[in-house]
Design a protein around this motif. Structure first.
Motif, PDB file in Angstrom:
ATOM      1  N   VAL A  11       0.772  -1.230  -0.078  1.00 17.68           N
ATOM      2  CA  VAL A  11      -0.076  -0.062  -0.036  1.00 17.68           C
ATOM      3  C   VAL A  11       0.894   1.281   0.167  1.00 17.68           C
ATOM      4  CG1 VAL A  11      -1.955   1.080   1.146  1.00 17.68           C
ATOM      5  CG2 VAL A  11      -1.780  -1.406   1.193  1.00 17.68           C
ATOM      6  N   HIS A  12       0.817   1.956  -1.004  1.00 15.53           N
ATOM      7  CA  HIS A  12       1.849   3.328  -1.413  1.00 15.53           C
ATOM      8  C   HIS A  12       1.572   4.235  -0.687  1.00 15.53           C
ATOM      9  CE1 HIS A  12      -0.597   4.473  -4.765  1.00 15.53           C
ATOM     10  NE2 HIS A  12      -0.490   3.210  -5.455  1.00 15.53           N
ATOM     11  N   GLY A  13      -0.009   4.637  -0.589  1.00 19.10           N
ATOM     12  CA  GLY A  13      -0.300   5.762  -0.057  1.00 19.10           C
ATOM     13  C   GLY A  13       0.024   7.141  -0.969  1.00 19.10           C
ATOM     14  N   MET A  14      -0.223   7.027  -2.259  1.00 18.03           N
ATOM     15  CA  MET A  14       0.188   8.300  -3.053  1.00 18.03           C
ATOM     16  C   MET A  14      -0.856   8.244  -4.184  1.00 18.03           C
ATOM     17  SD  MET A  14       4.185   7.426  -3.869  1.00 18.03           S
ATOM     18  CE  MET A  14       4.757   9.304  -4.080  1.00 18.03           C
ATOM     19  N   THR A  15      -1.220   9.516  -4.933  1.00 10.79           N
ATOM     20  CA  THR A  15      -2.261   9.813  -5.961  1.00 10.79           C
ATOM     21  C   THR A  15      -1.590   9.271  -7.134  1.00 10.79           C
ATOM     22  OG1 THR A  15      -1.391  12.001  -6.432  1.00 10.79           O
ATOM     23  CG2 THR A  15      -3.182  11.733  -4.512  1.00 10.79           C
ATOM     24  N   ILE A  16      -2.149   9.196  -8.164  1.00 14.82           N
ATOM     25  CA  ILE A  16      -1.632   8.762  -9.434  1.00 14.82           C
ATOM     26  C   ILE A  16      -0.464   9.695  -9.900  1.00 14.82           C
ATOM     27  CG2 ILE A  16      -2.018   8.890 -11.963  1.00 14.82           C
ATOM     28  CD1 ILE A  16      -2.612   6.117 -11.357  1.00 14.82           C
TER      29      ILE A  16
END
Length: 420
Positions: free
Chosen positions: A223-228
Protein backbone atom coordinates in the motif's frame (compact mmCIF):
# COMPACT_ATOMS: atom_id res chain seq x y z
CA UNK A 1 -30.00 -8.51 0.39
CA UNK A 2 -28.13 -5.60 1.96
CA UNK A 3 -25.61 -4.20 -0.48
CA UNK A 4 -23.63 -1.05 0.24
CA UNK A 5 -22.75 1.07 -2.78
CA UNK A 6 -20.49 4.00 -3.55
CA UNK A 7 -21.71 7.41 -2.60
CA UNK A 8 -22.14 9.48 -5.74
CA UNK A 9 -19.49 12.18 -5.87
CA UNK A 10 -20.27 15.71 -6.98
CA UNK A 11 -17.53 18.27 -7.14
CA UNK A 12 -18.63 21.35 -9.11
CA UNK A 13 -20.35 22.59 -12.24
CA UNK A 14 -18.36 22.01 -15.38
CA UNK A 15 -19.05 25.01 -17.57
CA UNK A 16 -19.06 23.17 -20.86
CA UNK A 17 -21.70 22.27 -23.40
CA UNK A 18 -21.81 18.51 -23.08
CA UNK A 19 -25.49 17.69 -23.24
CA UNK A 20 -24.70 15.26 -26.04
CA UNK A 21 -22.34 13.40 -23.74
CA UNK A 22 -24.84 11.92 -21.33
CA UNK A 23 -23.77 8.39 -21.99
CA UNK A 24 -19.97 8.22 -22.21
CA UNK A 25 -17.65 5.65 -23.75
CA UNK A 26 -19.21 3.47 -26.38
CA UNK A 27 -22.73 4.52 -25.37
CA UNK A 28 -23.96 1.02 -24.54
CA UNK A 29 -26.51 1.14 -21.73
CA UNK A 30 -25.63 -2.33 -20.51
CA UNK A 31 -22.07 -1.40 -19.62
CA UNK A 32 -23.15 1.81 -17.89
CA UNK A 33 -25.64 -0.05 -15.78
CA UNK A 34 -23.07 -2.46 -14.40
CA UNK A 35 -20.51 0.29 -13.71
CA UNK A 36 -22.64 3.16 -12.45
CA UNK A 37 -23.34 3.64 -8.76
CA UNK A 38 -26.49 5.85 -8.75
CA UNK A 39 -28.32 8.35 -6.56
CA UNK A 40 -26.19 8.50 -3.46
CA UNK A 41 -24.54 11.42 -1.67
CA UNK A 42 -20.83 12.07 -1.16
CA UNK A 43 -19.61 13.05 2.31
CA UNK A 44 -17.25 15.69 0.96
CA UNK A 45 -18.29 17.54 -2.19
CA UNK A 46 -15.46 20.06 -2.01
CA UNK A 47 -12.77 17.94 -3.65
CA UNK A 48 -12.22 19.05 -7.22
CA UNK A 49 -10.55 16.34 -9.30
CA UNK A 50 -8.07 17.16 -12.05
CA UNK A 51 -10.49 16.27 -14.84
CA UNK A 52 -12.88 18.97 -13.67
CA UNK A 53 -10.24 21.70 -13.88
CA UNK A 54 -10.78 22.13 -17.60
CA UNK A 55 -9.63 25.75 -17.45
CA UNK A 56 -6.14 24.46 -16.57
CA UNK A 57 -5.62 21.87 -19.27
CA UNK A 58 -7.86 22.86 -22.21
CA UNK A 59 -5.37 25.55 -23.32
CA UNK A 60 -2.69 22.85 -23.48
CA UNK A 61 -4.83 20.85 -25.93
CA UNK A 62 -5.66 23.67 -28.34
CA UNK A 63 -4.58 22.79 -31.86
CA UNK A 64 -3.09 19.47 -30.69
CA UNK A 65 -3.69 15.91 -31.77
CA UNK A 66 -4.62 14.18 -28.54
CA UNK A 67 -4.46 10.62 -27.22
CA UNK A 68 -6.31 9.66 -24.04
CA UNK A 69 -5.57 6.83 -21.60
CA UNK A 70 -8.95 6.22 -20.02
CA UNK A 71 -11.52 3.77 -18.73
CA UNK A 72 -14.99 3.96 -17.16
CA UNK A 73 -13.62 6.01 -14.22
CA UNK A 74 -12.48 8.86 -16.49
CA UNK A 75 -15.36 11.23 -15.80
CA UNK A 76 -16.08 14.92 -15.41
CA UNK A 77 -18.61 15.72 -12.68
CA UNK A 78 -21.43 18.02 -13.72
CA UNK A 79 -24.36 18.10 -11.30
CA UNK A 80 -25.31 20.10 -8.22
CA UNK A 81 -26.22 18.36 -4.96
CA UNK A 82 -29.97 18.65 -5.66
CA UNK A 83 -29.79 17.69 -9.33
CA UNK A 84 -27.69 14.60 -8.71
CA UNK A 85 -30.57 12.96 -6.87
CA UNK A 86 -32.47 12.80 -10.17
CA UNK A 87 -29.76 12.08 -12.73
CA UNK A 88 -26.25 10.77 -13.20
CA UNK A 89 -23.81 13.40 -12.00
CA UNK A 90 -21.00 13.00 -14.51
CA UNK A 91 -20.02 12.62 -18.16
CA UNK A 92 -17.19 10.63 -19.64
CA UNK A 93 -14.01 12.61 -20.20
CA UNK A 94 -13.70 11.56 -23.84
CA UNK A 95 -17.27 12.59 -24.69
CA UNK A 96 -16.83 15.87 -22.85
CA UNK A 97 -13.60 16.80 -24.61
CA UNK A 98 -15.04 15.91 -28.01
CA UNK A 99 -17.99 18.19 -27.26
CA UNK A 100 -15.44 20.93 -26.58
CA UNK A 101 -13.89 20.31 -30.02
CA UNK A 102 -10.71 18.76 -28.65
CA UNK A 103 -9.07 16.76 -31.44
CA UNK A 104 -8.93 13.31 -29.83
CA UNK A 105 -7.35 10.88 -32.26
CA UNK A 106 -7.41 7.65 -30.23
CA UNK A 107 -8.00 6.09 -26.84
CA UNK A 108 -5.78 3.68 -24.90
CA UNK A 109 -7.45 1.36 -22.38
CA UNK A 110 -5.91 -0.44 -19.34
CA UNK A 111 -6.80 -3.76 -17.70
CA UNK A 112 -10.60 -4.36 -17.78
CA UNK A 113 -10.92 -2.33 -20.99
CA UNK A 114 -12.32 1.08 -21.92
CA UNK A 115 -15.74 0.32 -20.47
CA UNK A 116 -14.35 -1.63 -17.50
CA UNK A 117 -16.12 -4.94 -18.08
CA UNK A 118 -13.28 -7.40 -18.73
CA UNK A 119 -12.19 -9.93 -16.10
CA UNK A 120 -9.04 -9.35 -14.07
CA UNK A 121 -6.03 -10.44 -16.10
CA UNK A 122 -8.13 -11.01 -19.22
CA UNK A 123 -6.50 -9.90 -22.47
CA UNK A 124 -8.38 -7.00 -24.00
CA UNK A 125 -8.43 -6.53 -27.77
CA UNK A 126 -8.10 -3.36 -29.80
CA UNK A 127 -11.36 -2.03 -31.22
CA UNK A 128 -13.52 0.91 -32.21
CA UNK A 129 -15.66 2.91 -29.79
CA UNK A 130 -19.26 2.47 -30.95
CA UNK A 131 -20.37 5.96 -30.00
CA UNK A 132 -17.45 8.12 -31.14
CA UNK A 133 -15.87 5.78 -33.71
CA UNK A 134 -12.48 6.48 -32.13
CA UNK A 135 -9.91 3.68 -32.33
CA UNK A 136 -9.24 2.02 -28.98
CA UNK A 137 -5.84 0.45 -28.34
CA UNK A 138 -5.59 -2.04 -25.51
CA UNK A 139 -2.74 -1.77 -23.03
CA UNK A 140 -3.66 -5.14 -21.54
CA UNK A 141 -3.41 -7.44 -24.52
CA UNK A 142 -0.68 -7.80 -27.13
CA UNK A 143 0.90 -4.57 -25.90
CA UNK A 144 1.14 -3.17 -22.39
CA UNK A 145 3.01 -0.16 -23.68
CA UNK A 146 1.90 2.19 -26.50
CA UNK A 147 3.98 1.60 -29.61
CA UNK A 148 5.93 4.27 -31.48
CA UNK A 149 3.55 3.81 -34.40
CA UNK A 150 0.51 4.43 -32.17
CA UNK A 151 2.06 7.65 -30.86
CA UNK A 152 3.39 8.87 -34.20
CA UNK A 153 0.37 11.07 -35.03
CA UNK A 154 -0.09 12.47 -31.50
CA UNK A 155 1.13 15.78 -30.11
CA UNK A 156 0.07 15.17 -26.51
CA UNK A 157 -1.39 12.46 -24.26
CA UNK A 158 -3.80 12.57 -21.33
CA UNK A 159 -3.82 9.98 -18.51
CA UNK A 160 -6.98 9.89 -16.38
CA UNK A 161 -7.67 6.68 -14.46
CA UNK A 162 -8.92 6.17 -10.89
CA UNK A 163 -6.46 4.13 -8.80
CA UNK A 164 -7.02 2.51 -5.38
CA UNK A 165 -3.48 2.71 -3.99
CA UNK A 166 -2.41 -0.96 -3.98
CA UNK A 167 0.79 -2.14 -5.68
CA UNK A 168 -0.73 -5.10 -7.50
CA UNK A 169 -3.62 -3.01 -8.84
CA UNK A 170 -2.23 -2.72 -12.33
CA UNK A 171 -3.18 0.85 -13.29
CA UNK A 172 0.13 2.16 -11.90
CA UNK A 173 1.96 -0.36 -14.10
CA UNK A 174 0.04 1.02 -17.07
CA UNK A 175 1.06 4.52 -15.95
CA UNK A 176 4.71 3.41 -15.99
CA UNK A 177 4.53 2.09 -19.54
CA UNK A 178 2.61 5.13 -20.82
CA UNK A 179 5.21 7.45 -19.30
CA UNK A 180 8.03 5.36 -20.78
CA UNK A 181 6.48 5.38 -24.27
CA UNK A 182 5.84 9.13 -24.10
CA UNK A 183 9.44 9.75 -22.98
CA UNK A 184 10.83 7.66 -25.81
CA UNK A 185 8.69 9.40 -28.43
CA UNK A 186 8.86 12.97 -27.09
CA UNK A 187 5.12 13.17 -26.40
CA UNK A 188 4.15 15.33 -23.40
CA UNK A 189 1.78 13.70 -20.90
CA UNK A 190 -0.97 15.43 -18.93
CA UNK A 191 -2.03 13.55 -15.78
CA UNK A 192 -5.46 14.41 -14.38
CA UNK A 193 -5.12 13.61 -10.70
CA UNK A 194 -7.77 11.83 -8.61
CA UNK A 195 -8.00 10.87 -4.90
CA UNK A 196 -6.54 7.66 -3.56
CA UNK A 197 -9.29 6.05 -1.42
CA UNK A 198 -6.54 4.19 0.48
CA UNK A 199 -4.23 7.19 0.49
CA UNK A 200 -4.13 7.73 4.25
CA UNK A 201 -1.51 5.07 5.03
CA UNK A 202 1.54 3.15 3.82
CA UNK A 203 1.87 -0.52 4.78
CA UNK A 204 2.76 -4.05 3.78
CA UNK A 205 5.87 -5.81 2.50
CA UNK A 206 8.06 -3.99 -0.01
CA UNK A 207 8.54 -5.59 -3.42
CA UNK A 208 11.97 -7.13 -4.04
CA UNK A 209 13.51 -6.47 -7.46
CA UNK A 210 13.76 -10.15 -8.37
CA UNK A 211 9.96 -10.41 -8.14
CA UNK A 212 9.05 -7.54 -10.46
CA UNK A 213 6.13 -8.18 -12.80
CA UNK A 214 3.11 -6.32 -14.15
CA UNK A 215 1.58 -6.93 -10.71
CA UNK A 216 4.42 -4.92 -9.20
CA UNK A 217 7.04 -3.03 -11.17
CA UNK A 218 8.67 -0.94 -8.45
CA UNK A 219 10.26 -1.47 -5.05
CA UNK A 220 7.36 -0.02 -3.07
CA UNK A 221 5.20 -1.34 -0.21
CA UNK A 222 1.96 -3.16 -0.95
CA UNK A 223 0.00 0.00 0.00
CA UNK A 224 1.85 3.09 -1.25
CA UNK A 225 -0.35 5.99 -0.06
CA UNK A 226 0.06 8.17 -3.15
CA UNK A 227 -2.19 9.62 -5.83
CA UNK A 228 -1.57 8.88 -9.50
CA UNK A 229 0.02 12.31 -9.91
CA UNK A 230 2.33 11.84 -6.94
CA UNK A 231 3.25 8.37 -8.13
CA UNK A 232 4.13 9.71 -11.59
CA UNK A 233 6.50 12.17 -9.95
CA UNK A 234 8.16 9.29 -8.11
CA UNK A 235 8.54 7.22 -11.29
CA UNK A 236 10.34 10.15 -12.92
CA UNK A 237 12.33 11.17 -9.87
CA UNK A 238 13.56 7.69 -8.97
CA UNK A 239 14.67 6.94 -12.53
CA UNK A 240 12.39 3.92 -12.87
CA UNK A 241 11.75 4.33 -16.61
CA UNK A 242 13.94 2.47 -19.09
CA UNK A 243 17.43 4.02 -19.26
CA UNK A 244 16.33 6.40 -16.49
CA UNK A 245 14.43 8.46 -19.05
CA UNK A 246 12.26 11.35 -17.88
CA UNK A 247 8.72 11.85 -19.12
CA UNK A 248 7.53 15.41 -19.72
CA UNK A 249 4.55 15.41 -17.35
CA UNK A 250 2.06 18.09 -16.39
CA UNK A 251 -0.01 17.16 -13.35
CA UNK A 252 -3.40 18.82 -13.09
CA UNK A 253 -3.68 18.82 -9.33
CA UNK A 254 -6.84 18.42 -7.29
CA UNK A 255 -8.20 21.14 -5.06
CA UNK A 256 -9.35 20.69 -1.44
CA UNK A 257 -7.87 17.18 -1.16
CA UNK A 258 -5.57 15.77 1.48
CA UNK A 259 -4.50 12.21 2.26
CA UNK A 260 -6.71 11.91 5.31
CA UNK A 261 -9.95 12.65 3.47
CA UNK A 262 -12.29 9.77 2.79
CA UNK A 263 -13.47 9.45 -0.79
CA UNK A 264 -16.33 7.48 -2.31
CA UNK A 265 -16.13 6.67 -5.99
CA UNK A 266 -19.09 7.24 -8.36
CA UNK A 267 -18.02 4.40 -10.68
CA UNK A 268 -16.49 1.00 -9.99
CA UNK A 269 -12.75 1.31 -10.58
CA UNK A 270 -12.87 -2.28 -11.84
CA UNK A 271 -15.59 -4.94 -12.11
CA UNK A 272 -14.84 -6.61 -8.79
CA UNK A 273 -14.60 -3.50 -6.60
CA UNK A 274 -18.29 -2.60 -6.33
CA UNK A 275 -18.33 -0.35 -3.24
CA UNK A 276 -16.42 1.40 -0.46
CA UNK A 277 -16.32 -1.76 1.64
CA UNK A 278 -14.56 -3.74 -1.07
CA UNK A 279 -12.02 -0.97 -1.69
CA UNK A 280 -11.17 -0.66 2.00
CA UNK A 281 -10.73 -4.45 2.30
CA UNK A 282 -8.97 -4.88 -1.05
CA UNK A 283 -5.38 -4.35 0.21
CA UNK A 284 -5.87 -7.22 2.68
CA UNK A 285 -8.15 -9.57 0.73
CA UNK A 286 -6.26 -8.93 -2.51
CA UNK A 287 -3.57 -11.29 -1.24
CA UNK A 288 -6.05 -14.15 -1.73
CA UNK A 289 -5.61 -13.61 -5.48
CA UNK A 290 -2.28 -15.40 -5.07
CA UNK A 291 -3.89 -18.38 -3.34
CA UNK A 292 -6.48 -21.02 -4.15
CA UNK A 293 -8.97 -19.28 -1.87
CA UNK A 294 -11.85 -17.37 -3.42
CA UNK A 295 -12.14 -13.68 -2.40
CA UNK A 296 -15.77 -13.20 -3.37
CA UNK A 297 -15.39 -13.28 -7.15
CA UNK A 298 -18.45 -14.91 -8.63
CA UNK A 299 -20.72 -13.29 -6.02
CA UNK A 300 -22.15 -9.80 -5.47
CA UNK A 301 -19.76 -9.31 -2.54
CA UNK A 302 -16.37 -9.25 -4.26
CA UNK A 303 -13.50 -8.61 -1.84
CA UNK A 304 -15.94 -8.66 1.06
CA UNK A 305 -15.72 -12.38 1.81
CA UNK A 306 -13.36 -15.28 1.40
CA UNK A 307 -13.79 -19.03 1.26
CA UNK A 308 -12.77 -22.37 -0.21
CA UNK A 309 -14.05 -25.95 -0.08
CA UNK A 310 -10.95 -26.96 1.90
CA UNK A 311 -11.46 -24.44 4.71
CA UNK A 312 -12.72 -26.02 7.93
CA UNK A 313 -16.52 -26.14 7.88
CA UNK A 314 -16.95 -26.51 11.68
CA UNK A 315 -14.78 -23.43 12.24
CA UNK A 316 -16.69 -21.22 9.79
CA UNK A 317 -20.43 -20.62 10.05
CA UNK A 318 -20.60 -18.90 6.67
CA UNK A 319 -20.65 -20.56 3.23
CA UNK A 320 -21.36 -19.56 -0.37
CA UNK A 321 -21.09 -20.94 -3.90
CA UNK A 322 -19.29 -18.83 -6.55
CA UNK A 323 -21.11 -18.52 -9.88
CA UNK A 324 -20.03 -16.77 -13.11
CA UNK A 325 -21.11 -13.14 -13.17
CA UNK A 326 -20.15 -9.68 -14.35
CA UNK A 327 -16.38 -9.36 -14.03
CA UNK A 328 -15.76 -13.03 -13.25
CA UNK A 329 -16.49 -15.50 -16.00
CA UNK A 330 -14.56 -18.30 -14.31
CA UNK A 331 -14.38 -17.68 -10.54
CA UNK A 332 -12.31 -19.92 -8.31
CA UNK A 333 -14.30 -22.94 -7.10
CA UNK A 334 -17.15 -22.24 -9.48
CA UNK A 335 -20.31 -24.17 -8.50
CA UNK A 336 -18.56 -25.56 -5.41
CA UNK A 337 -19.64 -24.82 -1.85
CA UNK A 338 -17.00 -22.70 -0.09
CA UNK A 339 -16.62 -22.24 3.67
CA UNK A 340 -15.22 -18.98 4.96
CA UNK A 341 -16.02 -15.58 6.38
CA UNK A 342 -18.42 -12.82 5.40
CA UNK A 343 -16.98 -9.31 5.88
CA UNK A 344 -19.65 -7.34 4.07
CA UNK A 345 -21.09 -5.94 7.31
CA UNK A 346 -17.92 -5.39 9.35
CA UNK A 347 -16.67 -1.86 9.84
CA UNK A 348 -13.86 -1.86 7.31
CA UNK A 349 -11.10 0.45 8.48
CA UNK A 350 -8.71 1.94 5.95
CA UNK A 351 -5.80 -0.29 6.89
CA UNK A 352 -3.90 -3.39 5.81
CA UNK A 353 -4.06 -6.56 7.86
CA UNK A 354 -2.88 -10.15 7.58
CA UNK A 355 -5.52 -11.46 9.96
CA UNK A 356 -7.73 -12.89 7.21
CA UNK A 357 -5.09 -14.78 5.29
CA UNK A 358 -3.49 -16.09 8.49
CA UNK A 359 -6.91 -17.21 9.71
CA UNK A 360 -7.64 -19.01 6.44
CA UNK A 361 -4.29 -20.81 6.47
CA UNK A 362 -4.64 -21.89 10.09
CA UNK A 363 -8.13 -23.23 9.45
CA UNK A 364 -7.47 -25.08 6.23
CA UNK A 365 -8.08 -28.82 6.27
CA UNK A 366 -5.33 -29.26 3.66
CA UNK A 367 -2.67 -26.58 3.93
CA UNK A 368 -0.93 -27.76 0.78
CA UNK A 369 -3.89 -26.42 -1.20
CA UNK A 370 -3.75 -22.84 0.08
CA UNK A 371 -0.91 -21.14 -1.78
CA UNK A 372 -0.32 -20.81 -5.49
CA UNK A 373 3.29 -20.00 -4.68
CA UNK A 374 4.44 -18.22 -7.84
CA UNK A 375 1.34 -16.07 -8.05
CA UNK A 376 1.33 -15.33 -4.33
CA UNK A 377 4.94 -14.16 -4.51
CA UNK A 378 4.01 -11.78 -7.34
CA UNK A 379 1.23 -10.31 -5.21
CA UNK A 380 3.25 -10.14 -1.99
CA UNK A 381 6.38 -8.96 -3.81
CA UNK A 382 8.50 -11.31 -1.72
CA UNK A 383 8.83 -15.03 -0.97
CA UNK A 384 9.17 -14.25 2.73
CA UNK A 385 5.51 -13.58 3.46
CA UNK A 386 4.33 -17.05 2.46
CA UNK A 387 7.18 -18.60 4.44
CA UNK A 388 6.31 -16.49 7.49
CA UNK A 389 2.64 -17.45 7.36
CA UNK A 390 3.42 -21.14 6.89
CA UNK A 391 5.89 -21.10 9.80
CA UNK A 392 3.16 -19.84 12.14
CA UNK A 393 4.57 -16.37 12.80
CA UNK A 394 2.14 -13.95 14.36
CA UNK A 395 0.92 -10.92 12.44
CA UNK A 396 2.77 -8.69 14.90
CA UNK A 397 6.06 -10.46 14.24
CA UNK A 398 5.57 -10.43 10.47
CA UNK A 399 4.72 -6.73 10.50
CA UNK A 400 7.85 -5.98 12.51
CA UNK A 401 9.95 -7.54 9.74
CA UNK A 402 9.02 -4.89 7.18
CA UNK A 403 9.13 -1.74 9.33
CA UNK A 404 12.64 -0.68 8.24
CA UNK A 405 11.60 -0.88 4.59
CA UNK A 406 8.48 1.18 5.30
CA UNK A 407 10.50 3.84 7.08
CA UNK A 408 12.89 4.10 4.12
CA UNK A 409 10.03 4.30 1.60
CA UNK A 410 8.16 6.97 3.55
CA UNK A 411 11.26 9.15 3.48
CA UNK A 412 11.48 8.82 -0.32
CA UNK A 413 7.71 9.26 -0.70
CA UNK A 414 7.76 12.55 1.19
CA UNK A 415 9.76 14.17 -1.62
CA UNK A 416 6.99 13.53 -4.15
CA UNK A 417 3.83 14.34 -2.21
CA UNK A 418 1.65 17.09 -3.64
CA UNK A 419 -1.01 17.03 -0.93
CA UNK A 420 -0.79 17.11 2.88
Amino acid sequence: MHFKVFKNTVLLFVMVAISCAGKGGNGTVKNEQVNEIPKQVQDDDKIIVGANRTQVYLPLLKGKRVGVVANQTSVIFRMTRDERQEAKGYNHLVDSLLALNVNIKKVFSPEHGFRGTADAGENVKDGIDIKTQLPIFSLHGTHKKPTAEQLDDLDIMIFDIQDVGVRFYTYISTLHYVMEACAENNVPLIILDRPNPNGNYVDGPTLEKQHQSFLGMHTIPLVHGMTIGEYAKMINGEGWLKDAAKCNITIVEMQHYNHDKTYSLPVRPSPNLPNDQSIALYPSLGLFEGTNINAGRGTEFQFQRYGAPFLDAPHYTFSYTPQPNFGSKYPKHQDVLCYGEDLSEVKAERRFTLEYIIDAYKNSTDKSKVFNTTNFTKHAGTEKLQQQIQSGMSEEAIRASWQDDLKAFKKIRSSYLIYD
